[in-house]
Scaffold this active site. Structure first.
Site, short mmCIF file in Angstrom:
data_model
loop_
_atom_site.label_atom_id
_atom_site.label_comp_id
_atom_site.label_asym_id
_atom_site.label_seq_id
_atom_site.Cartn_x
_atom_site.Cartn_y
_atom_site.Cartn_z
CE1 TYR A 44 -3.23 -2.43 6.13
CE2 TYR A 44 -3.00 -0.10 5.59
CZ TYR A 44 -3.15 -1.42 5.18
OH TYR A 44 -3.21 -1.72 3.84
CE LYS A 92 -0.09 -4.44 3.21
NZ LYS A 92 -0.53 -5.77 2.69
CB THR A 125 -0.91 -0.01 1.26
OG1 THR A 125 -1.51 1.28 1.41
CG2 THR A 125 -0.12 -0.30 2.53
CG ASP A 126 -1.12 5.00 -0.95
OD1 ASP A 126 -1.64 4.36 -0.01
OD2 ASP A 126 -1.72 5.90 -1.57
CD GLU A 127 -3.18 3.69 4.58
OE1 GLU A 127 -2.93 3.52 5.79
OE2 GLU A 127 -4.33 3.71 4.13
P1 NAD Z 1 -9.90 -6.92 3.03
O1 NAD Z 1 -9.83 -6.64 4.49
O2 NAD Z 1 -11.16 -6.63 2.28
O3 NAD Z 1 -9.54 -8.45 2.76
C1 NAD Z 1 -8.53 -9.13 3.43
C2 NAD Z 1 -8.75 -10.63 3.25
O4 NAD Z 1 -7.68 -11.32 3.91
C3 NAD Z 1 -10.06 -11.15 3.84
O5 NAD Z 1 -10.70 -12.00 2.94
C4 NAD Z 1 -9.59 -11.91 5.09
O6 NAD Z 1 -10.46 -12.99 5.43
C5 NAD Z 1 -8.22 -12.39 4.65
N1 NAD Z 1 -7.32 -12.68 5.79
C6 NAD Z 1 -7.10 -11.91 6.88
N2 NAD Z 1 -6.25 -12.51 7.71
C7 NAD Z 1 -5.89 -13.68 7.12
C8 NAD Z 1 -5.00 -14.73 7.49
N3 NAD Z 1 -4.32 -14.69 8.64
N4 NAD Z 1 -4.86 -15.78 6.65
C9 NAD Z 1 -5.57 -15.84 5.48
N5 NAD Z 1 -6.44 -14.87 5.11
C10 NAD Z 1 -6.58 -13.80 5.91
O7 NAD Z 1 -8.68 -6.12 2.40
P2 NAD Z 1 -8.52 -5.44 0.96
O8 NAD Z 1 -8.97 -4.04 1.03
O9 NAD Z 1 -9.09 -6.35 -0.06
O10 NAD Z 1 -6.93 -5.42 0.85
C11 NAD Z 1 -6.22 -6.51 0.26
C12 NAD Z 1 -4.73 -6.20 0.27
O11 NAD Z 1 -4.49 -5.02 -0.47
C13 NAD Z 1 -4.17 -5.94 1.67
O12 NAD Z 1 -2.90 -6.53 1.74
C14 NAD Z 1 -4.08 -4.43 1.76
O13 NAD Z 1 -3.05 -4.03 2.62
C15 NAD Z 1 -3.78 -4.07 0.32
N6 NAD Z 1 -4.24 -2.74 -0.13
C16 NAD Z 1 -5.53 -2.34 0.06
C17 NAD Z 1 -5.94 -1.10 -0.44
C18 NAD Z 1 -7.36 -0.64 -0.29
O14 NAD Z 1 -7.68 0.49 -0.66
N7 NAD Z 1 -8.31 -1.44 0.21
C19 NAD Z 1 -5.04 -0.28 -1.10
C20 NAD Z 1 -3.71 -0.72 -1.26
C21 NAD Z 1 -3.34 -1.96 -0.78
O1 TDX Z 2 -15.97 6.83 8.92
C1 TDX Z 2 -14.96 7.29 8.34
N1 TDX Z 2 -14.80 8.63 8.24
C2 TDX Z 2 -13.72 9.22 7.63
O2 TDX Z 2 -13.62 10.45 7.59
C3 TDX Z 2 -13.96 6.43 7.75
C4 TDX Z 2 -14.09 4.93 7.83
C5 TDX Z 2 -12.88 7.03 7.14
N2 TDX Z 2 -12.75 8.37 7.09
C6 TDX Z 2 -11.58 8.96 6.41
C7 TDX Z 2 -10.23 8.45 6.86
C8 TDX Z 2 -9.41 8.54 5.60
O3 TDX Z 2 -8.87 9.84 5.46
O4 TDX Z 2 -11.69 8.60 5.03
C9 TDX Z 2 -10.41 8.30 4.47
C10 TDX Z 2 -10.40 6.87 3.94
O5 TDX Z 2 -10.50 6.03 5.07
P1 TDX Z 2 -10.52 4.42 4.93
O6 TDX Z 2 -11.60 4.02 4.00
O7 TDX Z 2 -10.51 3.86 6.31
O8 TDX Z 2 -9.14 4.16 4.16
P2 TDX Z 2 -7.63 4.52 4.52
O9 TDX Z 2 -7.44 4.72 5.96
O10 TDX Z 2 -7.20 5.62 3.59
O11 TDX Z 2 -6.91 3.13 4.09
C11 TDX Z 2 -7.32 2.43 2.89
O12 TDX Z 2 -6.45 2.71 1.81
C12 TDX Z 2 -5.15 2.17 1.86
C13 TDX Z 2 -7.39 0.93 3.12
O13 TDX Z 2 -8.27 0.65 4.19
C14 TDX Z 2 -6.03 0.36 3.36
O14 TDX Z 2 -6.10 -1.06 3.50
C15 TDX Z 2 -5.14 0.70 2.17
O15 TDX Z 2 -3.83 0.26 2.40
#
Ligand code: NAD
Ligand code: TDX
Length: 340
Positions: free
Chosen positions: A150, A154, A125-127
């Protein structure tokens, strides 16, 4: 060609599994997921019987299980999506983030090394880069400066992946993507939470002043980028993924309210998230120029499609909200459900 996709029942993982199952009928795809609160097999209902797809329930941090699976399946490619992914949860319970995101990655790297894989791809992730001021972009050379438990977990995992390449010559890639949106996004995250609250005429909690900026990318464009990196990425390289779609959180929420024809008075400014990163913005030049990636979606059409998906798939999120999905997992699979 046999692929292990971990976390394939989550938001991005399930979109990726569907994309690969349909695009590469000749590949065998094994989806390994623990089915924590965030994993949902309903996400893959349409392809669950595909000939080139198989689901296995298990924990990436369970070494005995992971080694047994690698021995049996002889994977060519490993793609690690599995993670605890929600920043707010990492503030209240960091331990499970270290367990899954670091120990889990380590167990996968060890198995990949022992059994020999063609490529190990870490979905990051970019985070991990921390936060930006008003200008500038994250490049692959930006130093890691994670601010939440988090993102720290990562970043720790990314460093292990790098170390396994440098020390043991494991063929690896790391992708670092900005915020994704699209179908099957779990309703704790900003966009689905706001859509669902607005549909119920409930308050929309906006952290702090709502001017934090995220760089939004449609999940399918992320999937396409991972496919390219898997097949064409140079070993040991990191690739940033992002579509130059910077929006403040207030802009996102107002867009959702407008589409749903709901009043802006539903917005409620609440206490800020501790350590809240101010701005993310990705420079994806390397991915574009080296691998020829370009996103398909623009934000206006992508967000409209996503809102319509939530309107047309009420049962999917109503089951999650009511806890019916977790009851189903308990009855079918028993065992640990992860953080609930
Ligand atoms: P998510 O929380 O929707 O899904 C995570 C999945 O991993 C779930 O299906 C969960 O059951 C599974 N999991 C959790 N712990 C586990 C374990 N110990 N063993 C096996 N499976 C397990 O997350 P997401 O948003 O789909 O993110 C997927 C990946 O992409 C993550 O690695 C996250 O860091 C990365 N990512 C997410 C975003 C975003 O915007 N959501 C952006 C950049 C990177
Ligand atoms: O209720 C809310 N109110 C609010 O203001 C929530 C849930 C979030 N926010 C804000 C926090 C952030 O600035 O919105 C923005 C986005 O929040 P999230 O959806 O929680 O995402 P973020 O924290 O940016 O992280 C996501 O992007 C990078 C994913 O959850 C991560 O897994 C990924 O790595």
């Amino acid at each position: 060609m046999k692929l292990l996709v971990t976390g394939g029942a989550g938001f991005i993982g399930s979109n990726f599994v569907r994309y690969m199952v349909n695009k590469y009928p000749e590949y065998n795809i094994v989806n390994l997921d623990l089915l924590t609160y965030a994993g949902n097999l309903e996400n893959l209902k349409d392809i669950e019987n595909a000939a080139n797809y198989k689901f296995v329930r298990g924990d990436i941090a369970d070494r005995e299980f992971i080694n047994g699976l690698f021995q049996e399946e002889k994977f060519d490619y490993v793609l690690n999506f599995a993670a605890e992914s929600h920043v707010d949860r990492s503030i209240t319970d960091p331990g499970i983030f270290v367990q899954t995101n670091i120990q889990g990655t380590l167990a996968l790297l060890d198995a990949a090394k022992t059994f020999g894989v063609t490529k190990y791809l870490q979905v990051s992730t970019d985070e991990v880069y921390g936060t930006l001021g008003e200008t500038g972009y994250f490049t692959e050379d930006t130093p890691l400066a994670a601010n939440s438990p988090y993102s720290a977990s990562k970043a720790g995992a990314d460093l292990l992946v790098r170390a396994y390449h440098e020390t043991f010559g494991l063929p690896v890639n790391i992708t670092r993507c900005s915020n994704n949106y699209g179908p099957y996004h779990f309703p704790e995250k900003l966009i689905p939470l706001m859509i669902i609250n607005a549909l119920h005429d409930k308050e929309l909690p906006i952290y702090g002043d709502g001017l934090n900026i995220r760089d939004w990318l449609h999940v399918e464009d992320h999937c396409q980028a991972i496919d390219l990196v898997l097949h064409k990425g140079r070993n040991g390289e990191v690739y940033n993924v992002g579509g130059n779609n910077e929006r403040t959180n207030i802009e996102i929420v107002k867009t959702i309210l407008k589409h749903l024809n709901k009043p802006e008075s539903l917005m409620k400014f609440v206490k800020d998230r501790p350590g809240h990163d101010r701005r993310y913005a990705i420079d994806a030049t390397k991915l574009r120029t080296e691998l020829g990636w370009s996103p398909k979606y623009n934000f206006d059409t992508g967000i409209e499609q996503t809102i319509n998906w939530y309107l047309n798939n009420r049962e999917w999120w109503e089951n999650i909200i009511s806890g019916e999905y977790q009851d189903y997992v308990k009855s079918q699979y028993g065992g640990r459900l992860g953080v609930e």
